[in-house]
Design an enzyme around this catalytic site. Sequence first.
Site, PDB file in Angstrom:
ATOM      1  CE  LYS A 265      -1.438  -4.767   8.355  1.00  0.00           C
ATOM      2  NZ  LYS A 265      -0.093  -4.305   8.001  1.00  0.00           N
TER       3      LYS A 265
ATOM      4  CB  CYS B 188       4.564  -3.227   1.474  1.00  0.00           C
ATOM      5  SG  CYS B 188       3.361  -4.450   1.952  1.00  0.00           S
TER       6      CYS B 188
ATOM      7  NE  ARG C 277       4.439   2.317   3.080  1.00  0.00           N
ATOM      8  CZ  ARG C 277       3.574   1.459   3.575  1.00  0.00           C
ATOM      9  NH1 ARG C 277       3.674   1.061   4.814  1.00  0.00           N
ATOM     10  NH2 ARG C 277       2.593   0.986   2.843  1.00  0.00           N
TER      11      ARG C 277
ATOM     12  CB  VAL D 112      12.066   6.463   9.607  1.00  0.00           C
ATOM     13  CG1 VAL D 112      11.562   5.089   9.243  1.00  0.00           C
ATOM     14  CG2 VAL D 112      13.509   6.645   9.191  1.00  0.00           C
TER      15      VAL D 112
ATOM     16  CG  ASP E 142      -3.848   0.353   3.108  1.00  0.00           C
ATOM     17  OD1 ASP E 142      -2.856   0.531   2.376  1.00  0.00           O
ATOM     18  OD2 ASP E 142      -3.768   0.300   4.350  1.00  0.00           O
TER      19      ASP E 142
END
Length: 422
Positions: free
Chosen positions: A22, A117, A122, A124, A308
Amino acid sequence: MDFLEIVGQVPLKGEVEISGAKNSALPILAATLLSHQEVKIKSLPQVVDIKAMALLLQNLGAELEWLNPHTLQLSAKSLHHTEATYDLVRKMRASILVLGPLLARFKECLVSLPGGCAIGARPVDLHLKAMQQLGAEIKIEQGYIHAKAPKGLKGNDILFDKISVTGTENALMAASLAKGITRIINAAKEPEIAQLCAFLQSGGVEIEGVDSSELKIRGVESDALNLKDIQIIPDRIEAGTCLCVGAITNSQLKINHIIPNHIQAITDKLIEIGFPLDIQENSIEIYPAKKRQAFEITTKEYPGFPTDMQAQFMALATQCLGTSIIEETLFENRFMHASELQRLGANISLKTNVATISGSTELTGSDVMATDLRASSALVLAALVAKGVSRVHRIYHLDRGYERLEDKVNALGAKVLRLKEK
């Protein structure tokens, strides 16, 4: 909404085929916006995020045709517009990846701030700063990024303060049509980035330093690239998760269609815990361990131990003898699965970004709730060894990144049902 009902402590044995990655497919799909030529992408996983990205490209005006469930033919020769709207972007953080290609090719775009999620900051900002370094004007208005470069982008040095996978990918795609040379310093080194580089190189972009932390890109002097067909690499996180299915149930399983070099941090840790592994060119077989030892993990950027895989190893730690320690260094708020594992009987204590797991513990089936993509797979793993029946709710998180995970474990002998919430 669906949930999984899992009967625990069922013996498993057999082989698993790993789907395409993915996290490689998403930037490659976004990169097709740079091409005025029809492109065929093979080995796409049938997961929610891929379907969402395909829908976003279609909404922008790309012509799409699914040749089979895993092969997409698409052409971005003529787009209707360059606006990625909130309703298409809100469910998936990776939608920010259309920013670089749209800006580079069409010199202006409007991209909604993304969703995905909820696992901490996170930012930008890294993406926006990279675009500004290439000469873009950026404004954020009413939840949208408005980016423009009327004279086109111009090559420059981009220094990332913090390693960012999607930031590196966006900068790479933007630089591929920028005039002159761009250097990306402190670039991410993931295999998915190496595959994106190969895809851009197929369209004539010159890239030096692939697999290193400094990339040098010479942009193509054209208004678009001529990208070639590509096959997506196997998903290293799914491969690691399936190895953990074998590890947590202490079963003999063979994992096929993988690139073992991509998961060395994972296999090294499994060997340390006590699992014999037979590593071949494109498969790994895991055998039951005589004794499963406690372990320590610190998540790091690739090639270190992947964040992950942290949740899956926390589930595994409940079955290892002694005290295991997991330190999460990349994201805050990424231990939300710990309280759900505790509902199954796990002995876990948390202190800021460090989890301490005492094992081995007999887990007992219960109702648990997935909080993000990888947490959901950790709950499935724990349920496979829990006594009795577990129900994992909110598995739409699981469907974002795993293709038919319940079918794959059922083929090994597991008893997992997908049911509708009442």
